[in-house]
Each structure stands twice: as C-alpha cells, then as structure tokens.
Design a protein around this motif. Structure first.
Motif, PDB file in Angstrom:
ATOM      1  N   LEU A 233       0.838  -1.207   0.000  1.00  0.00           N
ATOM      2  CA  LEU A 233       0.000   0.000   0.000  1.00  0.00           C
ATOM      3  C   LEU A 233       0.872   1.256   0.000  1.00  0.00           C
ATOM      4  N   LYS A 234       1.990   1.204   0.722  1.00  0.00           N
ATOM      5  CA  LYS A 234       2.906   2.357   0.721  1.00  0.00           C
ATOM      6  C   LYS A 234       3.509   2.563  -0.673  1.00  0.00           C
ATOM      7  N   ASN A 235       3.756   1.451  -1.358  1.00  0.00           N
ATOM      8  CA  ASN A 235       4.267   1.537  -2.731  1.00  0.00           C
ATOM      9  C   ASN A 235       3.248   2.201  -3.654  1.00  0.00           C
ATOM     10  N   ILE A 236       1.993   1.898  -3.442  1.00  0.00           N
ATOM     11  CA  ILE A 236       0.937   2.484  -4.280  1.00  0.00           C
ATOM     12  C   ILE A 236       0.913   4.004  -4.074  1.00  0.00           C
ATOM     13  N   VAL A 237       1.092   4.428  -2.825  1.00  0.00           N
ATOM     14  CA  VAL A 237       1.160   5.868  -2.533  1.00  0.00           C
ATOM     15  C   VAL A 237       2.347   6.483  -3.294  1.00  0.00           C
ATOM     16  N   LYS A 238       3.467   5.763  -3.258  1.00  0.00           N
ATOM     17  CA  LYS A 238       4.678   6.249  -3.942  1.00  0.00           C
ATOM     18  C   LYS A 238       4.418   6.399  -5.456  1.00  0.00           C
ATOM     19  N   LEU A 239       3.742   5.416  -6.028  1.00  0.00           N
ATOM     20  CA  LEU A 239       3.460   5.449  -7.474  1.00  0.00           C
ATOM     21  C   LEU A 239       2.509   6.589  -7.829  1.00  0.00           C
ATOM     22  N   LEU A 240       1.529   6.831  -6.969  1.00  0.00           N
ATOM     23  CA  LEU A 240       0.572   7.920  -7.236  1.00  0.00           C
ATOM     24  C   LEU A 240       1.262   9.268  -7.087  1.00  0.00           C
ATOM     25  N   ASP A 241       2.122   9.384  -6.074  1.00  0.00           N
ATOM     26  CA  ASP A 241       2.875  10.637  -5.883  1.00  0.00           C
ATOM     27  C   ASP A 241       3.760  10.927  -7.088  1.00  0.00           C
ATOM     28  N   LYS A 242       4.456   9.908  -7.515  1.00  0.00           N
ATOM     29  CA  LYS A 242       5.372  10.062  -8.658  1.00  0.00           C
ATOM     30  C   LYS A 242       4.590  10.465  -9.924  1.00  0.00           C
ATOM     31  N   SER A 243       3.321  10.049  -9.980  1.00  0.00           N
ATOM     32  CA  SER A 243       2.481  10.382 -11.139  1.00  0.00           C
ATOM     33  C   SER A 243       1.709  11.690 -10.936  1.00  0.00           C
ATOM     34  N   HIS A 244       2.010  12.392  -9.831  1.00  0.00           N
ATOM     35  CA  HIS A 244       1.374  13.683  -9.498  1.00  0.00           C
ATOM     36  C   HIS A 244      -0.151  13.587  -9.438  1.00  0.00           C
ATOM     37  N   VAL A 245      -0.650  12.516  -8.857  1.00  0.00           N
ATOM     38  CA  VAL A 245      -2.107  12.358  -8.712  1.00  0.00           C
ATOM     39  C   VAL A 245      -2.544  13.095  -7.445  1.00  0.00           C
ATOM     40  N   ASP A 246      -3.620  13.857  -7.576  1.00  0.00           N
ATOM     41  CA  ASP A 246      -4.156  14.610  -6.438  1.00  0.00           C
ATOM     42  C   ASP A 246      -5.108  13.695  -5.659  1.00  0.00           C
ATOM     43  N   PHE A 247      -4.595  13.078  -4.582  1.00  0.00           N
ATOM     44  CA  PHE A 247      -5.434  12.124  -3.837  1.00  0.00           C
ATOM     45  C   PHE A 247      -5.282  12.318  -2.332  1.00  0.00           C
ATOM     46  N   PHE A 248      -6.197  11.707  -1.600  1.00  0.00           N
ATOM     47  CA  PHE A 248      -6.155  11.772  -0.132  1.00  0.00           C
ATOM     48  C   PHE A 248      -6.590  10.432   0.450  1.00  0.00           C
ATOM     49  N   TYR A 249      -6.412  10.307   1.761  1.00  0.00           N
ATOM     50  CA  TYR A 249      -6.802   9.055   2.423  1.00  0.00           C
ATOM     51  C   TYR A 249      -7.493   9.349   3.747  1.00  0.00           C
ATOM     52  N   LYS A 250      -8.607   8.673   3.972  1.00  0.00           N
ATOM     53  CA  LYS A 250      -9.309   8.792   5.253  1.00  0.00           C
ATOM     54  C   LYS A 250      -9.559   7.382   5.770  1.00  0.00           C
ATOM     55  N   PRO A 251      -8.711   6.896   6.680  1.00  0.00           N
ATOM     56  CA  PRO A 251      -8.846   5.497   7.131  1.00  0.00           C
ATOM     57  C   PRO A 251     -10.229   5.154   7.665  1.00  0.00           C
ATOM     58  N   LYS A 252     -10.883   6.127   8.269  1.00  0.00           N
ATOM     59  CA  LYS A 252     -12.205   5.821   8.855  1.00  0.00           C
ATOM     60  C   LYS A 252     -13.273   5.571   7.790  1.00  0.00           C
ATOM     61  N   LEU A 253     -13.001   6.008   6.562  1.00  0.00           N
ATOM     62  CA  LEU A 253     -13.976   5.785   5.482  1.00  0.00           C
ATOM     63  C   LEU A 253     -13.583   4.611   4.588  1.00  0.00           C
ATOM     64  N   ASP A 254     -12.463   3.987   4.923  1.00  0.00           N
ATOM     65  CA  ASP A 254     -11.964   2.888   4.098  1.00  0.00           C
ATOM     66  C   ASP A 254     -12.531   1.567   4.639  1.00  0.00           C
ATOM     67  N   PHE A 255     -13.647   1.141   4.079  1.00  0.00           N
ATOM     68  CA  PHE A 255     -14.331  -0.063   4.549  1.00  0.00           C
ATOM     69  C   PHE A 255     -14.088  -1.245   3.613  1.00  0.00           C
ATOM     70  N   TYR A 256     -14.229  -2.438   4.167  1.00  0.00           N
ATOM     71  CA  TYR A 256     -14.268  -3.659   3.361  1.00  0.00           C
ATOM     72  C   TYR A 256     -15.508  -3.566   2.449  1.00  0.00           C
ATOM     73  N   SER A 257     -15.392  -3.990   1.191  1.00  0.00           N
ATOM     74  CA  SER A 257     -16.497  -3.796   0.234  1.00  0.00           C
ATOM     75  C   SER A 257     -17.670  -4.755   0.432  1.00  0.00           C
ATOM     76  N   GLY A 258     -17.433  -5.882   1.084  1.00  0.00           N
ATOM     77  CA  GLY A 258     -18.504  -6.883   1.263  1.00  0.00           C
ATOM     78  C   GLY A 258     -18.528  -7.917   0.151  1.00  0.00           C
ATOM     79  N   ILE A 259     -17.536  -7.869  -0.745  1.00  0.00           N
ATOM     80  CA  ILE A 259     -17.561  -8.713  -1.949  1.00  0.00           C
ATOM     81  C   ILE A 259     -17.680 -10.208  -1.663  1.00  0.00           C
ATOM     82  N   LEU A 260     -17.133 -10.655  -0.542  1.00  0.00           N
ATOM     83  CA  LEU A 260     -17.195 -12.080  -0.224  1.00  0.00           C
ATOM     84  C   LEU A 260     -18.646 -12.540  -0.033  1.00  0.00           C
ATOM     85  N   LEU A 261     -19.458 -11.679   0.551  1.00  0.00           N
ATOM     86  CA  LEU A 261     -20.872 -12.037   0.727  1.00  0.00           C
ATOM     87  C   LEU A 261     -21.544 -12.183  -0.635  1.00  0.00           C
ATOM     88  N   TYR A 262     -21.219 -11.267  -1.553  1.00  0.00           N
ATOM     89  CA  TYR A 262     -21.784 -11.335  -2.901  1.00  0.00           C
ATOM     90  C   TYR A 262     -21.355 -12.644  -3.573  1.00  0.00           C
TER      91      TYR A 262
END
Ligand code: SF4
Ligand code: SF4
Lengths: 100, 308
Positions: free
Chosen positions: B108-137
C-alpha cells in the motif's frame, strides 16, 4: 422421482438471473471450466431449465465449488452467462435456507 | 469441503456487526498509513477496501481451516459449524507473521509512492476505508451484501466522496459495477495503475504477468499494465491463458475448500512456470496464493515501485 417446475426460470429472475432459457446445453462451459467436474456447470443449468429444484438443493455443495472466474461467461456461445447463473442458484439456495 | 451455510453465517454475522469479515474493528488491521505522510483532502480518495490488510489474517485462518478440512472433527455434526466459527473468530489470535503483515502494508505504501510520482491529487481517510462486502456477494448472500454496500456507499456519499482510487480487482468490481447496481449510488472508480504516468526505462527486463480474473475478464483492464511495461521497455512474456482468457488462481474457493484452491493453484502455477520468468501479480488473493506455493512473485505495485 424428480419433480419439475417449468416456471422455475421465472422464479430465478428474483435472484437476478434472466438467461436460464438461453442455454442450449452445448457443454462449452463444462469443457472450459477449471473444475473439470461432472459436467459442471452445464448440468446444474439443465436442472434450472427444467426446474428440478430438488436436484439443485440436494447437490447444493457443487454450486459453491464455482470460482466465479468467468471463463464460461467469456466463452458461452449463447451469452447465457453460466457463471452468473451459478451465482443466482447460490442465492436461491441461501434464500431457501433462510426461509426454512 | 466445509458446508457453505456455516461459512456464510459466520461471515455475514461478522460483517453485520463489525463491517469486517473477521469480526474485529477495522482499525485493528488498518495501520499501514500511520507513518506515511498522506493528505486528508484532495480530488480522489484512495480506497483500499482492506483486502491487502486482510491477507495476513486470511493466510493464517486458511492454514488452520485447511488442517481441519474433511477430517473427522470437521465433519462431525455440530463441529462443521463450530470449526469455521471458531477459526474465523480467532483469526486475530493466530498472530499473523510480522513479515507477512509488513509486506502487505508495504504494498500500500508503494501504491502511494506510485501515485505521488504520477502527481495524482489524492487523499486518504482510514475511517472511510471499509471492506467492500464482496465475499458475501460471491458466496450468494445478496441480502447481506446489499445491506453492507448501502452502509458503505451511504457513508462515502454523506462525506461528499465522488472519486475513488482502488488497489485490488475485487474491491474495484464491487465499487464500479455492483454498488451502482445494488445501492443506486455511483462513484468515479479508477485503479491506481490506470493513473500511473511517469516514465522509466529498463530495456531487456522480462517478467510474466498473471492476470486476475476480475481485471482480465469482468473489468477488461489487462492491457493497462502491459502498456506501462511497453513504455518502460520491459518485456512481458505471456502464458497461453492470459488477459481475457486468464486462468483462476483458485483463491475464491478458499473459504469453503482450501483443498480445491490448492488443486487449481497447482495447475495455474505449472502453466506460469513455463515461461521461466519472475511473476507479477495484481491481486492480493493471487499474490498470497502464489507466495504460498513458493513462486518468485511480486505485486505489480512492488514491481513498479522499483522505478518510482
Ligand atoms: S451455458 Fe452456454 S456454454 Fe454452457 S451449455 Fe449452455 S449454451 Fe453451452
Ligand atoms: S465461473 Fe465457475 S462454472 Fe464458470 S468456468 Fe469458472 S469455475 Fe467454472
């Protein structure tokens, strides 16, 4: 004796499946499926087409072997989405468990 | 093979109560961001869906489930229900190997590094980062999936989130295809590798990419990493079953039958080995399985991270 319910394909629409009758049983899905297991998923789809609910409920474990990998969906000549049909049958079985 | 009913009951109950398949708070496992400088405001939210963070726990639990599968104990009436429940519930007691946790966090830290290097305007909010539920589907519990998806989509909408950057195929499929269909709420979803736009050169390097089913077929994104490799001068030697016709790693069967997973994985690994090149995976489940079987494999983010 297996009882058949010809209206089962319609019942499956409630579980998000509207391609049950599109399948013409060619077996391409069974040939490409990595499970290589007793004509799966073709046989299950045939059960669904004739509405052999008992067969589906008796053999429910087979449905959960499916990896939902989509190879059969990719290759089905009738675009019957066999992998999604299996997923729909899982929903039907889960619904049955929860009602009983 | 475990009775799917027992597995679904345990997972659905955990997700309902804690929003997490293992029945523990998200903050217990989502710690990768703690020492990483990340913005909390920006154009798009980085959304991990917790899949990489869950992998060390899944690995440990699967290992235990595998030990009991089709044994007298697991098949004994009553234990069929008790065994998965106990194992899933105690996933946190099987302390994942630290090395394992570190590797998945670093991805995940590598992904941040790749996005930074690509000058992507992004942010992270851990409290909003939920499991998608895909296993139930995937397991056929649509009711449970829809309830969870509505909760997650509702939270994101409430916070004004419109754009999401995803990191794995299963979460991407859930957010991009299933959430609009089942919750009526849509987001602009892109994977991190669609946003990579820096240049590098490594002429002569050869690898073999293992396409996950969901990127290869359901989302049709297989050409994206291949174009990056081309730009970097890296040669991807494909196996016969790749792209749209890729073969599954067996991962989806893991919660019900680790033995079936092993059977499918062994076949896939034999094909991948035919090229004789180091492997690159793009999904936490595929990566976990390929590591388990002893493959020389890196996650795409680890591999591209060498150039960022
Ligand atoms: S689902 Fe498609 S591939 Fe499978 S038997 Fe029916 S028509 Fe043939
Ligand atoms: S989706 Fe299921 S039935 Fe279809 S090929 Fe894959 S494992 Fe077989």
């Amino acid at each position: 004796m297996t009882q058949v319910y010809p209206e089962f394909a319609e019942e499956l629409e409630r579980f998000g499946i509207d391609t049950t009758m599109d399948c013409f049983n060619c077996g391409t899905c069974a040939a490409i499926c990595p499970l290589i297991y007793e004509h799966f998923p073709r046989k299950m789809i045939r059960y669904a087409q004739i509405g052999a609910k008992d067969r589906i409920l008796e053999n429910y474990e087979d449905l959960w072997r499916c990896l939902h990998c989509g190879l059969c969906i990719q290759t089905c000549p009738r675009e019957a989405d066999p992998g999604d049909l299996i997923l729909g049958l899982r929903r039907f079985v889960v619904d049955n468990w929860r009602r009983s | 093979m475990y009775n799917p009913k027992n597995i679904i009951d345990v997972l659905a109950d955990n997700i309902r109560k804690t929003r997490n398949p293992f029945g523990a708070g998200n903050s217990t496992m989502n710690k990768w961001w703690k020492k990483t400088p990340l913005r909390t405001e920006g154009d798009a939210m980085l959304y991990t869906g917790l899949m990489y963070q869950l992998m060390p726990y899944i690995n440990k639990t699967t290992h235990q489930i595998e030990r009991f599968e089709d044994t007298a104990i697991a098949n004994y009436v009553g234990y069929q229900k008790y065994v998965p429940k106990l194992l899933v519930k105690s996933a946190f007691a099987f302390m994942p190997v630290r090395k394992d946790k570190k590797r998945y966090n670093n991805i995940l830290k590598n992904i941040v590094k790749l996005l930074d290097k690509s000058h992507v305007d992004f942010f992270y909010k851990p409290k909003l980062d939920f499991y998608s539920g895909i296993l139930l589907y995937d397991l056929g519990d649509n009711e449970g999936f829809i309830e969870h998806a509505k909760f997650v989509a509702g939270k994101l909408k409430e916070m004004g989130i419109k754009k999401l950057i995803t990191v794995d195929p299963h979460t991407t499929y859930a957010l991009k295809v299933l959430y609009p269909k089942y919750t009526g709420i849509s987001f602009d979803v892109k994977t991190y590798f669609e946003l990579i736009n820096f240049e590098a050169q490594d002429e002569g390097r050869q690898i073999t990419l293992h396409d996950p089913c969901f990127y290869g077929r359901y989302l049709e994104l297989s050409d994206v990493p291949r174009k990056i490799f081309d730009r970097f001068g890296i040669e991807n030697i494909d196996v016969r079953n790749s792209g749209k016709f890729t073969s599954c790693c067996g991962g989806p069967a893991e919660s019900i039958s680790p033995a079936l997973t092993k059977e499918i994985l062994t076949k896939r690994y034999a094909h991948l080995q035919e090229t004789g090149k180091p492997l690159v995976a793009m999904c936490p489940v595929c990566l976990g399985n390929l590591i388990k079987i002893g493959a020389d494999v890196e996650d795409l983010s680890e591999f591209l991270g060498h150039y960022a």
